[in-house]
Design an enzyme around this catalytic site. Structure first.
Site, PDB file in Angstrom:
ATOM      1  N   SER A 142      -7.906   4.217   2.408  1.00 25.17           N
ATOM      2  CA  SER A 142      -8.455   2.870   2.633  1.00 25.17           C
ATOM      3  C   SER A 142      -9.942   2.982   2.949  1.00 25.17           C
ATOM      4  O   SER A 142     -10.372   3.967   3.573  1.00 25.17           O
ATOM      5  CB  SER A 142      -7.732   2.217   3.813  1.00 25.17           C
ATOM      6  OG  SER A 142      -8.376   1.017   4.178  1.00 25.17           O
ATOM      7  N   TYR A 155      -4.927   2.288  12.533  1.00 26.86           N
ATOM      8  CA  TYR A 155      -4.784   2.287  11.066  1.00 26.86           C
ATOM      9  C   TYR A 155      -5.949   3.074  10.454  1.00 26.86           C
ATOM     10  O   TYR A 155      -5.739   3.943   9.606  1.00 26.86           O
ATOM     11  CB  TYR A 155      -4.768   0.846  10.541  1.00 26.86           C
ATOM     12  CG  TYR A 155      -4.764   0.763   9.036  1.00 26.86           C
ATOM     13  CD1 TYR A 155      -3.615   1.052   8.308  1.00 26.86           C
ATOM     14  CD2 TYR A 155      -5.917   0.409   8.331  1.00 26.86           C
ATOM     15  CE1 TYR A 155      -3.608   0.999   6.923  1.00 26.86           C
ATOM     16  CE2 TYR A 155      -5.918   0.346   6.951  1.00 26.86           C
ATOM     17  CZ  TYR A 155      -4.767   0.637   6.250  1.00 26.86           C
ATOM     18  OH  TYR A 155      -4.765   0.583   4.874  1.00 26.86           O
TER      19      TYR A 155
HETATM   20  N1  LIG Z   1      -3.768  -4.466   0.811  1.00 31.57           N
HETATM   21  C1  LIG Z   1      -4.896  -3.951   1.196  1.00 31.57           C
HETATM   22  O1  LIG Z   1      -5.886  -4.660   1.444  1.00 31.57           O
HETATM   23  C2  LIG Z   1      -5.031  -2.456   1.329  1.00 31.57           C
HETATM   24  C3  LIG Z   1      -6.318  -1.932   1.488  1.00 31.57           C
HETATM   25  C4  LIG Z   1      -6.471  -0.570   1.607  1.00 31.57           C
HETATM   26  C5  LIG Z   1      -5.369   0.268   1.563  1.00 31.57           C
HETATM   27  N2  LIG Z   1      -4.125  -0.276   1.423  1.00 31.57           N
HETATM   28  C6  LIG Z   1      -2.995   0.654   1.405  1.00 31.57           C
HETATM   29  O2  LIG Z   1      -2.238   0.436   0.240  1.00 31.57           O
HETATM   30  C7  LIG Z   1      -0.887   0.857   0.459  1.00 31.57           C
HETATM   31  C8  LIG Z   1       0.065  -0.229  -0.028  1.00 31.57           C
HETATM   32  O3  LIG Z   1      -0.107  -1.378   0.770  1.00 31.57           O
HETATM   33  P1  LIG Z   1       0.054  -2.867   0.200  1.00 31.57           P
HETATM   34  O4  LIG Z   1      -1.227  -3.553   0.459  1.00 31.57           O
HETATM   35  O5  LIG Z   1       0.613  -2.861  -1.157  1.00 31.57           O
HETATM   36  O6  LIG Z   1       1.104  -3.408   1.270  1.00 31.57           O
HETATM   37  P2  LIG Z   1       2.589  -4.026   1.118  1.00 31.57           P
HETATM   38  O7  LIG Z   1       2.567  -5.113   0.089  1.00 31.57           O
HETATM   39  O8  LIG Z   1       3.003  -4.352   2.506  1.00 31.57           O
HETATM   40  O9  LIG Z   1       3.465  -2.805   0.551  1.00 31.57           O
HETATM   41  C9  LIG Z   1       3.755  -1.698   1.367  1.00 31.57           C
HETATM   42  C10 LIG Z   1       4.793  -0.816   0.688  1.00 31.57           C
HETATM   43  O10 LIG Z   1       5.001   0.333   1.533  1.00 31.57           O
HETATM   44  C11 LIG Z   1       6.394   0.530   1.697  1.00 31.57           C
HETATM   45  N3  LIG Z   1       6.693   1.147   2.992  1.00 31.57           N
HETATM   46  C12 LIG Z   1       6.264   0.801   4.207  1.00 31.57           C
HETATM   47  N4  LIG Z   1       6.762   1.636   5.142  1.00 31.57           N
HETATM   48  C13 LIG Z   1       7.529   2.542   4.485  1.00 31.57           C
HETATM   49  C14 LIG Z   1       8.316   3.674   4.877  1.00 31.57           C
HETATM   50  N5  LIG Z   1       8.444   4.066   6.153  1.00 31.57           N
HETATM   51  N6  LIG Z   1       8.954   4.396   3.907  1.00 31.57           N
HETATM   52  C15 LIG Z   1       8.856   4.017   2.624  1.00 31.57           C
HETATM   53  N7  LIG Z   1       8.146   2.962   2.177  1.00 31.57           N
HETATM   54  C16 LIG Z   1       7.489   2.233   3.112  1.00 31.57           C
HETATM   55  C17 LIG Z   1       7.039  -0.835   1.533  1.00 31.57           C
HETATM   56  O11 LIG Z   1       8.343  -0.631   0.983  1.00 31.57           O
HETATM   57  P3  LIG Z   1       9.729  -1.113   1.673  1.00 31.57           P
HETATM   58  O12 LIG Z   1       9.385  -2.044   2.799  1.00 31.57           O
HETATM   59  O13 LIG Z   1      10.456  -1.789   0.538  1.00 31.57           O
HETATM   60  O14 LIG Z   1      10.374   0.159   2.091  1.00 31.57           O
HETATM   61  C18 LIG Z   1       6.125  -1.503   0.501  1.00 31.57           C
HETATM   62  O15 LIG Z   1       6.597  -1.247  -0.814  1.00 31.57           O
HETATM   63  C19 LIG Z   1      -0.775   1.161   1.966  1.00 31.57           C
HETATM   64  O16 LIG Z   1      -0.854   2.561   2.173  1.00 31.57           O
HETATM   65  C20 LIG Z   1      -2.006   0.463   2.545  1.00 31.57           C
HETATM   66  O17 LIG Z   1      -2.448   1.097   3.720  1.00 31.57           O
HETATM   67  C21 LIG Z   1      -3.928  -1.608   1.313  1.00 31.57           C
END
Ligand SMILES: NC(=O)c1ccc[n+]([C@@H]2O[C@H](COP(=O)([O-])OP(=O)(O)OC[C@H]3O[C@@H](n4cnc5c(N)ncnc54)[C@H](OP(=O)(O)O)[C@@H]3O)[C@@H](O)[C@H]2O)c1
Length: 281
Positions: A142, A155
């Site tokens: 991130s 985070y």
């Molecule tokens: N959105 C942003 O602005 C942003 C920015 C920078 C980085 N990121 C990073 O991008 C990645 C994806 O995030 P997102 O934005 O797509 O969020 P999201 O829509 O909340 O998706 C998160 C995913 O992670 C999975 N997950 C969470 N805890 C888990 C665990 N213990 N074991 C297995 N799977 C788990 C969830 O799957 P289930 O709940 O179905 O298991 C879900 O598919 C993360 O690492 C986040 O830090 C996001």
């Protein structure tokens, strides 16, 4: 009507953790459209081979916090596909609250998913990848790991730690033909906002109350106005299909990438002032 997507010249076997929502889901769908064999994970998925379309996204269960669950999912992909070309370590979540109000257990739980979850998946997969003599590990970090976000500092810490792990891993795996890339996204509009955990001791009337609430409101607004996950999915497709992927890609809204590119040139106190003003604290 949507333009048909041109298939990739070489189809790869790809595992994406956290493919039930947001960035992981968009990436998994884009890779399937390109003709790759994609295994996506979710804690809620089941091992069911009920897909009538062999090219469809295959969702399998994995909790990245659980060794047995991770080992089982990796073994399943190897059994079914014979190889794993690419692993995208994407599963993760955010946590909001003052550092003083965050318990050790809350902080450990976050690191267990965002940092040790990646370690677990790597430990389970690397014996297979080393034996096959190729592979590509892509870790989703991130921009919030490049600078520390106030009231979301654990985070940020988990993603800084992941950046460091990725760099070390890349050097350690060079002799085995396995490459490592980290992608550091800015804000994207996903389930991340709704799935963010608030520390139990968050106290809107307490000493951090108003500043914490204002910072979280800025984060939430930035995420809601964030970039489209399909944009990141298109970049990931290019990285996976590239012959020489870079070590690091910073992706997302132009202004966020611009600010981050200035970080090495800004005096620390100026950067701190800028961040405090951005997060209204
Ligand atoms: N959105 C942003 O602005 C942003 C920015 C920078 C980085 N990121 C990073 O991008 C990645 C994806 O995030 P997102 O934005 O797509 O969020 P999201 O829509 O909340 O998706 C998160 C995913 O992670 C999975 N997950 C969470 N805890 C888990 C665990 N213990 N074991 C297995 N799977 C788990 C969830 O799957 P289930 O709940 O179905 O298991 C879900 O598919 C993360 O690492 C986040 O830090 C996001």
């Amino acid at each position: 009507m949507r333009k048909p997507v041109k298939k990739a010249s070489e189809s790869k076997v790809i595992l994406i953790t956290g493919a039930s929502s947001g960035l992981g889901k968009a990436c998994a769908e884009a890779l399937v459209e390109r003709g790759h064999t994609v295994y996506g994970t979710s804690r809620r998925a089941k091992f069911l081979d009920n897909s009538s379309d062999p090219n469809a996204l295959k969702m399998i269960p994995m909790d990245v916090n659980d060794d047995i669950s991770v080992n089982r999912a990796i073994a399943h992909v190897i059994d079914a596909a014979g190889v794993i070309d690419v692993i995208v370590n994407n599963a993760g979540y955010g946590i909001a609250g003052a550092i003083e109000n965050t318990t050790i257990d809350e902080a450990k739980a976050l690191f267990d998913t965002n940092f040790f979850g990646v370690h677990r998946v790597c430990r389970a997969a690397l014996p297979y990848l080393r034996e096959q003599g190729f592979g590509h590990i892509i870790n989703i970090g991130s921009l919030g790991g490049v600078v520390s976000i106030p009231f979301q500092a654990f985070y940020s810490a988990s993603k800084s730690a992941l950046a460091s792990l990725s760099n070390g891993l890349s050097m350690e795996l060079k002799p085995f033909g396995i490459s490592v890339t980290r992608i550091e996204p800015g804000d994207y509009h996903t389930g991340f906002t709704a799935n963010r955990i608030f520390v139990a001791a968050i106290d809107p009337a307490g000493v951090y109350g108003e500043r914490c609430s204002r910072a979280i409101a800025v984060m939430e607004q930035d995420e809601q106005n964030g970039a489209d996950p399909e944009g990141l999915a298109n970049i990931l497709v290019k990285i996976i299909e590239s012959k020489h992927p870079a070590l690091n890609y910073r992706v997302g809204i132009f202004m966020q990438r611009l600010l981050i590119s200035l970080v090495p040139f800004l005096p620390d106190r100026i950067l701190e002032k800028l961040l405090m003003s951005l997060y209204k604290i």
